[in-house]
Every structure is written in structure tokens, then in C-alpha cells.
Design an enzyme around this catalytic site. Structure first.
Site, PDB file in Angstrom:
ATOM      1  N   SER A  74       0.804  -1.227   0.000  1.00  0.00           N
ATOM      2  CA  SER A  74       0.000   0.000   0.000  1.00  0.00           C
ATOM      3  C   SER A  74       0.842   1.285   0.000  1.00  0.00           C
ATOM      4  CB  SER A  74      -0.928  -0.074   1.209  1.00  0.00           C
ATOM      5  OG  SER A  74      -1.785   1.003   1.278  1.00  0.00           O
ATOM      6  N   ASP A 288      -1.521   1.449  -3.714  1.00  0.00           N
ATOM      7  CA  ASP A 288      -2.316   0.369  -4.294  1.00  0.00           C
ATOM      8  C   ASP A 288      -3.725   0.834  -4.642  1.00  0.00           C
ATOM      9  OD1 ASP A 288      -3.068   0.601  -1.649  1.00  0.00           O
ATOM     10  OD2 ASP A 288      -3.381  -1.541  -1.342  1.00  0.00           O
ATOM     11  N   ASP A 290      -6.256   2.248  -2.994  1.00  0.00           N
ATOM     12  CA  ASP A 290      -7.484   2.105  -2.203  1.00  0.00           C
ATOM     13  C   ASP A 290      -7.751   3.327  -1.327  1.00  0.00           C
ATOM     14  OD1 ASP A 290      -5.528   1.581  -0.346  1.00  0.00           O
ATOM     15  OD2 ASP A 290      -6.241  -0.438   0.172  1.00  0.00           O
ATOM     16  N   ALA A 381      -9.867   9.002   8.101  1.00  0.00           N
ATOM     17  CA  ALA A 381      -9.440  10.363   7.753  1.00  0.00           C
ATOM     18  C   ALA A 381      -8.407  10.328   6.625  1.00  0.00           C
ATOM     19  CB  ALA A 381      -8.868  11.052   8.986  1.00  0.00           C
ATOM     20  N   ARG A 506      -1.809   5.353  20.213  1.00  0.00           N
ATOM     21  CA  ARG A 506      -2.104   3.921  20.031  1.00  0.00           C
ATOM     22  C   ARG A 506      -0.942   3.258  19.303  1.00  0.00           C
ATOM     23  NH1 ARG A 506      -3.275   3.712  14.684  1.00  0.00           N
ATOM     24  NH2 ARG A 506      -3.819   1.520  14.740  1.00  0.00           N
ATOM     25  N   SER A 508       0.710   1.320  16.430  1.00  0.00           N
ATOM     26  CA  SER A 508       0.354   1.093  15.024  1.00  0.00           C
ATOM     27  C   SER A 508       0.141  -0.392  14.787  1.00  0.00           C
ATOM     28  CB  SER A 508       1.483   1.602  14.130  1.00  0.00           C
ATOM     29  OG  SER A 508       1.372   1.016  12.849  1.00  0.00           O
ATOM     30  N   GLY A 509      -0.767  -0.712  13.890  1.00  0.00           N
ATOM     31  CA  GLY A 509      -0.980  -2.106  13.519  1.00  0.00           C
ATOM     32  C   GLY A 509      -0.144  -2.502  12.315  1.00  0.00           C
TER      33      GLY A 509
END
Ligand code: NG1
Ligand code: ZN
Length: 552
Positions: A74, A288, A290, A381, A506, A508-509
Site C-alpha cells: 500500500s 495500491d 485504495d 481520515a 495507540r 500502530s498495527g
């Protein structure tokens, strides 16, 4: 158990072992199937690709459906890569299978067969079932070879496959969906995708009153990625309604480098390599295709970003008007994350009077929530999002488009076209772009008028490096920290020092960092709050390396 064991024997264990050795896992390497699949430096991913080929076969056998495998990272740097599986209805992989994916990717070589067997037993996979896997990849230099490794995994387990080669992520979702609905939804070819979207776009805009050139031309920054190739292919399908001028088309620059939706959103400035004149409507895709964000320069040369929140606002107000016109009270819900600008939430709730919900980051969470409504509009966002119509709402609208008369019928037909444009994929920059362009044309809105719906609160996003980002746990859709102790209190104290302020952190994933977000009444204050919160994270959550410095 015995039966499955026997089935595995039928599967030519020697071949699996042999192939696996050719795609050997570096011992000790541990990776997680995160919010966007596996993602890391491309050179660490060969074994993961092979194994995801294996897993896709098991998932295909279990669901008796075609499964997709997309090779992409991505918006991340060109050197990275990643892989994710696409479930039968074009959706993200089911959570229990994310766990299987993580286990399979992390099994040491000698554990691989045992792991395949475990997964087959746990998920009750009928190994005699046929399997079919479709594969797509982005333009990264590493993607071609890595997708070959996926194919090796598929074939060694006896699965059949179709390699689509270069595709945007949403296009692969489209292919999977088409194949599993026997072509009813559309043809599972790249032409089928272009035909479906362009037909809906042309029909949607044919009523348009405004046809001045300013409405019909759009500059697109393609992040030097797959979006450029695919938009170029699509151009002539839509050229009567929209003329796109492509920048960062991959002929010179590096993927996602100083360009693309993520760069524009996080730096809040134009991409390099794009010629912008004042008041021209511009947009950026990510690597990518999206995600999409819009922007323009005003007459004073100031940069204005129109992010996912404002896209959601534009689309939901358009849908609300159409529903009013046809006189149907279908319920609309807008789903956001904690990163949504405070002004957008206020505007949606107080001015537009729509219900707004907040979920954890990652489209799968938004998607899930959006399924609760007749019409669920969801956007992060950063510009990743779409609109979901429930089956009941879709049937109702299609029926009304036949029954109603005059203006009401027109409105129902427009809704029908919007349904066709938003394919089932969890966010498609091309589809989003076409819907947005159609709305602007139909409503005669300039990019400035769209931007002026509300004014964003100044905000800043930062990253902090810590030894182990999992020491941070959160609650309340990631807006509050639970651990480490003291961090939330520290954030509360800092937030109190500013007006119209909000901040949260938080892990990050997708990256090995902690993300910090802050907003406040001025850019200076948002920057200062973000920096202060970064310091608190660094001190209380085990920061490593250099202490966060003020300034960007
Ligand atoms: P992480 O790295 O978990 O913040 C990022 C984006 C998500 C989503 C995923 C998947 C932000 C703040 N986070 O997740 O919204 O797009 O990547 O690509 O933009
Ligand atoms: Zn993306």
C-alpha cells in the site's frame, strides 16, 4: 484426525517439504497478520508468500469459493511489501483465519506440515474439495517474484489459480466477488471492472447541469504506483464525462516517495511532481489505489486538504438528499475512527443530523460497524473508505427506480448508480473519485465550496519509537490508554492546557511505532500538544533512540 492425516499424505508431503525449503523461513523471524495483512521489508517475505499460497488453498477448500491473494504494501515505502488474503465476498479475511495465517507464517520449517494439519482440523477443511485462488500485485520491484512464491504455495497443495498480474487492491477484491457470484455482479476481467464503473458514472452524470471545463478536469497524483497504469487504461471509458491528468505515474519517481495520499495527508502539503495552479481540483491515490484525498491551493497559495472526513460528509449529504427526494426513510450511519477531525464529527452530528459512530482504526472495524445500517458510509481520515448498502436497501432502491415517476425516479436511479459505483471492496480510490466527481458536477460545487462545509481543527500526527509498542493498550475505540499506568493521566493534563484540544496515542498495527494524534485551536498548539504527548509516551512507554524533538 486420522482421516485428515491420511489426506495430507495424499497431498505429497515430500513436495511440500521440498518447495518449502526453497522458500525457507529465516529462523526466529516472527510476523503478525496485522490490520492490513503481513507487511515488512520485501526481503523477509518470501516464506510468508509461499505459506499464504498454502493458506489460500485451505481457505478456498473450506469456503468452497475463490479466494484472493494480493501482494502489496500500500502506502508504505517501495522497499517494503506485504500480502493479504481476500475472502469470498471480496471482504477481509475472517478473524479466526488471521490467527491461522499468523501461526502458519511463524512456524519453523520442521513444524510446517504439523501446522497445516492443525489448521485443517481446527477449521474443518475438506482436503478433497477443489481450490481456486486469484492473485494480484502492485508495481513494487519485489512484487513479481513474491507473487511467484504465492503461486508455488498454491500449486504444491494442488490448488488452481489465475494470476491477474498488476492490479489495484480494490480490483482484486472485485475479481474475487465477481467469481463467487457467478458473474451476476460483473465480469471478472479488468474490462468488466472498467465497464461496470464507467457505465454507472456516465449514467449518474448525464443529468448534470454544469458542464464547464473546470468541472470536467482533474489532476491525479498516482503515487508512482499501480493507480497510474489502471487509470490510464480506464481513461477512455470515462473521457466524455471526466478528463484526468496523471502525475507521478511511475515513469520517473519512486513509489510513495514524497507523493501519494499518505504523504499529502500526513505532511499536509502537495506532493512533489505535480503542477498546481490556484483553485484547481487535485487528488492523490496511495500505492495500491485504495485511498484518496483531495486538495487545492487557494489564490494566496495556501494549501487546503480535503480528507476522508470531508469525503464522507460530501457523500452522505448527497445520499441524504436523494433519500429525501424519493421519500424513503432508510437509515444512514457514518462511521469514523479517533483520527476523524473533531470539526467533521460536529458538522455531521449537529448540522447534517446524521448518526456518527467511532470504531478502532483499520477498515475492517469500520466495515463491520457500517453493516448495521441501511446505508453505512465509512471513511478513515486518511481517505480509505466506501459506502455499504444493505441487501434490503439495494432491493428497495432498485424497485423504486422502476416504480416511481419523474424526479423521484431520477433520484432512485442515481442511488442505483451509486450502488454500482461502490463495489463491495473496502474502499477503492477510483470508485471514490468517480462518485465525488459526479456529485460535484451534479451539484455544481467547486472544490472551494466543498472545502467550506466546515473548517478542520488544526492537527498533527507523530510517531514515537518504543522498545515494545504492545505495552500500550487502549479502550473506547482507542481514544483512551489503559496501560502503561499514568500515561492517560499525563495526556489528560496536557490536553487541559489547550483550547478545543484532543489527543490520543495507540500502537500502530502496520509499523513498529506508537502513533500520536493531537488537535487544538491553532497549528502551533496542535504541534506543541503532539510533541508534549510524544514526550510522555517516550518517558512512560519505554521510548528508544533519540528523545522526540519539537518541529517537523
Ligand atoms: P496503523 O499503522 O495501525 O495506524 C494504518 C492507518 C490505518 C489503515 C492501516 C492499513 C492511520 C493513522 N493508520 O494503520 O488507517 O489504513 O494503516 O493500511 O492512518
Ligand atoms: Zn492502500
Amino acid at each position: 484426525m486420522m482421516q485428515i492425516g491420511q489426506d495430507l499424505v495424499d497431498m505429497d508431503l515430500d513436495a511440500i517439504r521440498e518447495y518449502s525449503a526453497l522458500h525457507a523461513k529465516p529462523s526466529g523471524l516472527v510476523l503478525q497478520y496485522g490490520t492490513a495483512g503481513f507487511r515488512t521489508k520485501a526481503e523477509h517475505l518470501d516464506h510468508v508468500m509461499f505459506r499464504m499460497g498454502l493458506l489460500a488453498v485451505l481457505r478456498s477448500k473450506q469456503t468452497k469459493s475463490t479466494i484472493g491473494v494480493m501482494v502489496t504494501a500500500s502506502h508504505n515505502p517501495e522497499e517494503d511489501n506485504g500480502v493479504k488474503l481476500v475472502d469470498p465476498l471480496g471482504e477481509m479475511l475472517a478473524p479466526s483465519w488471521e490467527e491461522h495465517a499468523t501461526c502458519l507464517a511463524n512456524a519453523e520449517e520442521h513444524e510446517l506440515l504439523r501446522m497445516l494439519m492443525d489448521i485443517s482440523v481446527k477449521a474443518a477443511v475438506n482436503l478433497h474439495q477443489d481450490a481456486f485462488v486469484v492473485i494480484g500485485r502492485d508495481t513494487r520491484p519485489s512484487s513479481e517474484k513474491l507473487s511467484q512464491s504465492v503461486i508455488d504455495g498454491v500449486t504444491v497443495l494442488g490448488g488452481q489459480f489465475h494470476d491477474y498480474g498488476l492490479l489495484t487492491t480494490p480490483q482484486l477484491h472485485y475479481m474475487v466477488y465477481c467469481r463467487n457470484t457467478s458473474g451476476q455482479y460483473g465480469k471478472a476481467t479488468i474490462e468488466g471492472y472498467y465497464e461496470k464503473l464507467s457505465k454507472a458514472f456516465m449514467e449518474l452524470t448525464k443529468q448534470a447541469f454544469c458542464s464547464g471545463d473546470e468541472y470536467r478536469s482533474l489532476k491525479v497524483d498516482c503515487a508512482n504506483g499501480i493507480g497510474a497504469l489502471k487509470l490510464r487504461e480506464m481513461e477512455h471509458y470515462i473521457s466524455q464525462g471526466l478528463s484526468v491528468q496523471l502525475f507521478n505515474d511511475g515513469t520517473k519517481g519512486k513509489l510513495n516517495h514524497l507523493c501519494g495520499a499518505d504523504f499529502v495527508k500526513s505532511h499536509q502539503k502537495p506532493p512533489q511532481g505535480m503542477e498546481m495552479k490556484s483553485n484547481e481540483r487535485c487528488c492523490s491515490f496511495d500505492g495500491d489505489a485504495d485511498r484518496i484525498v483531495y486538495y487545492y491551493l487557494d489564490v494566496d497559495g495556501h494549501f487546503h486538504l480535503i480528507d476522508g472526513d470531508k469525503i464522507a460528509t460530501l457523500i452522505s449529504s448527497f445520499l441524504k438528499e436523494l433519500l429525501l427526494e424519493i421519500g424513503e426513510s432508510l437509515n444512514i450511519g457514518v462511521v469514523q475512527t479517533a483520527y476523524a477531525n473533531g470539526s467533521s464529527t460536529r458538522y455531521l452530528e449537529e448540522v447534517m443530523k446524521v448518526s456518527v459512530y467511532c470504531t478502532k482504526t483499520g477498515v475492517k472495524h469500520l466495515h463491520h460497524k457500517a453493516q448495521e445500517f441501511d446505508i453505512g458510509v465509512y471513511f478513515e481520515a486518511n481517505g480509505h473508505g466506501t459506502v455499504l448498502f444493505s441487501k434490503a436497501a439495494e432491493t428497495k432502491i432498485k424497485q423504486l427506480a422502476k416504480e416511481l415517476e419523474d424526479k423521484k425516479r431520477e433520484a432512485a436511479k442515481m442511488l442505483e448508480n451509486v450502488i454500482d459505483l461502490f463495489n463491495q471492496a473496502a474502499g477503492d480510490a477510483i470508485a471514490d473519485m468517480l462518485v465525488i466527481e459526479a456529485i460535484l458536477i451534479l451539484k455544481g460545487l467547486t472544490v472551494q465550496q466543498w472545502d467550506a462545509l466546515y473548517t478542520d481543527l488544526p492537527n498533527r500526527q507523530l510517531k514515537v519509537k518504543v522498545a515494545d509498542r504492545q505495552v500500550i493498550s487502549t479502550t473506547d475505540a482507542e481514544r483512551q490508554v489503559v496501560t502503561p499506568p499514568g500515561l492517560q493521566e499525563a495526556i489528560n493534563d496536557l490536553v487541559k492546557k489547550y483550547k478545543l484540544s484532543r489527543a490520543f496515542v495507540r500502537p500502530s498495527g502496520t509499523e513498529d511505532i506508537v502513533r500520536v494524534y493531537a488537535e487544538a485551536d491553532s497549528q502551533e498548539n496542535a504541534d506543541s500538544l503532539a510533541h508534549a504527548v510524544s514526550l510522555a509516551v517516550f518517558q512512560l512507554a519505554g521510548g528508544v533512540g533519540e528523545t522526540p524533538q519539537p518541529g517537523f
